[in-house]
Design a protein around this motif. Structure first.
Motif, PDB file in Angstrom:
ATOM      1  N   LEU A 193       0.844  -1.203   0.000  1.00 43.96           N
ATOM      2  CA  LEU A 193       0.000   0.000   0.000  1.00 43.96           C
ATOM      3  C   LEU A 193       0.881   1.257   0.000  1.00 43.96           C
ATOM      4  O   LEU A 193       0.592   2.228  -0.711  1.00 43.96           O
ATOM      5  CB  LEU A 193      -0.933  -0.017   1.215  1.00 43.96           C
ATOM      6  N   ASP A 194       1.991   1.219   0.754  1.00 43.59           N
ATOM      7  CA  ASP A 194       2.944   2.344   0.743  1.00 43.59           C
ATOM      8  C   ASP A 194       3.510   2.531  -0.661  1.00 43.59           C
ATOM      9  O   ASP A 194       3.658   3.652  -1.155  1.00 43.59           O
ATOM     10  CB  ASP A 194       4.107   2.093   1.720  1.00 43.59           C
ATOM     11  N   ARG A 195       3.814   1.403  -1.324  1.00 43.30           N
ATOM     12  CA  ARG A 195       4.370   1.480  -2.674  1.00 43.30           C
ATOM     13  C   ARG A 195       3.334   2.077  -3.656  1.00 43.30           C
ATOM     14  O   ARG A 195       3.673   2.867  -4.526  1.00 43.30           O
ATOM     15  CB  ARG A 195       4.792   0.075  -3.133  1.00 43.30           C
ATOM     16  N   ALA A 196       2.082   1.691  -3.480  1.00 44.16           N
ATOM     17  CA  ALA A 196       1.013   2.226  -4.345  1.00 44.16           C
ATOM     18  C   ALA A 196       0.875   3.727  -4.157  1.00 44.16           C
ATOM     19  O   ALA A 196       0.687   4.463  -5.135  1.00 44.16           O
ATOM     20  CB  ALA A 196      -0.306   1.522  -4.035  1.00 44.16           C
ATOM     21  N   GLU A 197       0.996   4.184  -2.930  1.00 44.11           N
ATOM     22  CA  GLU A 197       0.946   5.645  -2.650  1.00 44.11           C
ATOM     23  C   GLU A 197       2.063   6.336  -3.411  1.00 44.11           C
ATOM     24  O   GLU A 197       1.870   7.399  -4.022  1.00 44.11           O
ATOM     25  CB  GLU A 197       1.097   5.915  -1.150  1.00 44.11           C
ATOM     26  N   ALA A 198       3.267   5.741  -3.387  1.00 49.30           N
ATOM     27  CA  ALA A 198       4.411   6.317  -4.076  1.00 49.30           C
ATOM     28  C   ALA A 198       4.190   6.318  -5.592  1.00 49.30           C
ATOM     29  O   ALA A 198       4.539   7.272  -6.290  1.00 49.30           O
ATOM     30  CB  ALA A 198       5.679   5.548  -3.724  1.00 49.30           C
ATOM     31  N   MET A 199       3.571   5.243  -6.105  1.00 47.11           N
ATOM     32  CA  MET A 199       3.329   5.137  -7.545  1.00 47.11           C
ATOM     33  C   MET A 199       2.290   6.153  -8.023  1.00 47.11           C
ATOM     34  O   MET A 199       2.322   6.589  -9.165  1.00 47.11           O
ATOM     35  CB  MET A 199       2.861   3.715  -7.908  1.00 47.11           C
ATOM     36  N   LEU A 200       1.375   6.529  -7.151  1.00 40.11           N
ATOM     37  CA  LEU A 200       0.342   7.507  -7.502  1.00 40.11           C
ATOM     38  C   LEU A 200       0.971   8.830  -7.931  1.00 40.11           C
ATOM     39  O   LEU A 200       0.474   9.488  -8.786  1.00 40.11           O
ATOM     40  CB  LEU A 200      -0.561   7.778  -6.312  1.00 40.11           C
TER      41      LEU A 200
END
Length: 200
Positions: A193-200
């Motif tokens: 989920l942290d990685r998805a935030e970064a990808m956003l």
């Protein structure tokens, strides 16, 4: 062929996230599910959500909520079947499924799946990406499924079949190859989920 209907698969138990509905986790200004809906809705003729338990928790989405018709969390094929039954009741010919925890799938998913299945009597295709180790990785929750094969799928599930590709291979499913390996990155853990935030 009519434009497919869309079904978001959210029937899993999210064990690695500590249970609950992964799709309702916050991501950016919305939730995982709101990002998924924004990507799939423009590509399909109508949209439903496959989830088990009390449908009221998804009341704010304004989507029909379809529970599995096969008992006991038998995996994504049960969600596909629920979607096919819903589509049949709407007079639909096919559905495209996407996963509720995969917010960055391609914006041309549906046209590419349709293209891959062109010329088939019963259009059936799965998304795939290049994989350095295996050559190709299939993404079995991202597929085009024909309503015409729903009774065959029901019989297979009632007979104990659980693996998506076992059933799709039996019916000669095609592959829609997407170049971007990260397109089907899915959120399984808090780190994801942290990685998805970064990808956003």
């Amino acid at each position: 062929m009519k434009q497919p209907l869309g079904v978001i698969l959210a029937g899993g138990q999210a064990r690695r996230m500590g249970g609950g509905d992964k799709g309702l986790l916050a991501l950016g200004q919305g939730t995982l599910l709101s990002h998924v809906i924004a990507r799939i809705e423009p590509q399909v003729a109508g949209l439903a959500l496959n989830a088990n338990g009390d449908p009221a928790r998804f009341g704010g989405l304004g989507l029909p909520v379809l529970g599995d018709s096969i008992e006991g969390f038998v995996g994504p094929l049960a969600g596909v079947l629920a979607g096919l039954d819903w589509a049949a009741a709407q007079g639909g010919e096919s559905i495209v499924t996407v996963a509720a925890d995969t917010p960055f799938f391609p914006c041309d998913l549906v046209p590419q799946l349709l293209l891959a299945a062109e010329g088939m009597d019963h259009p059936l295709a799965l998304a795939a990406t290049p994989d350095p180790e295996r050559g190709i990785s299939r993404h079995p929750t991202f597929g085009l499924w024909p309503v015409a094969l729903r009774e065959d799928l029901r019989d297979a599930l009632q007979g104990g079949l659980r693996k998506v590709v076992q059933w799709t291979d039996r019916h000669g499913a095609q592959q829609a190859l997407f170049a971007e390996a990260d397109a089907f990155f899915n959120v399984n853990t808090p780190e994801d989920l942290d990685r998805a935030e970064a990808m956003l």
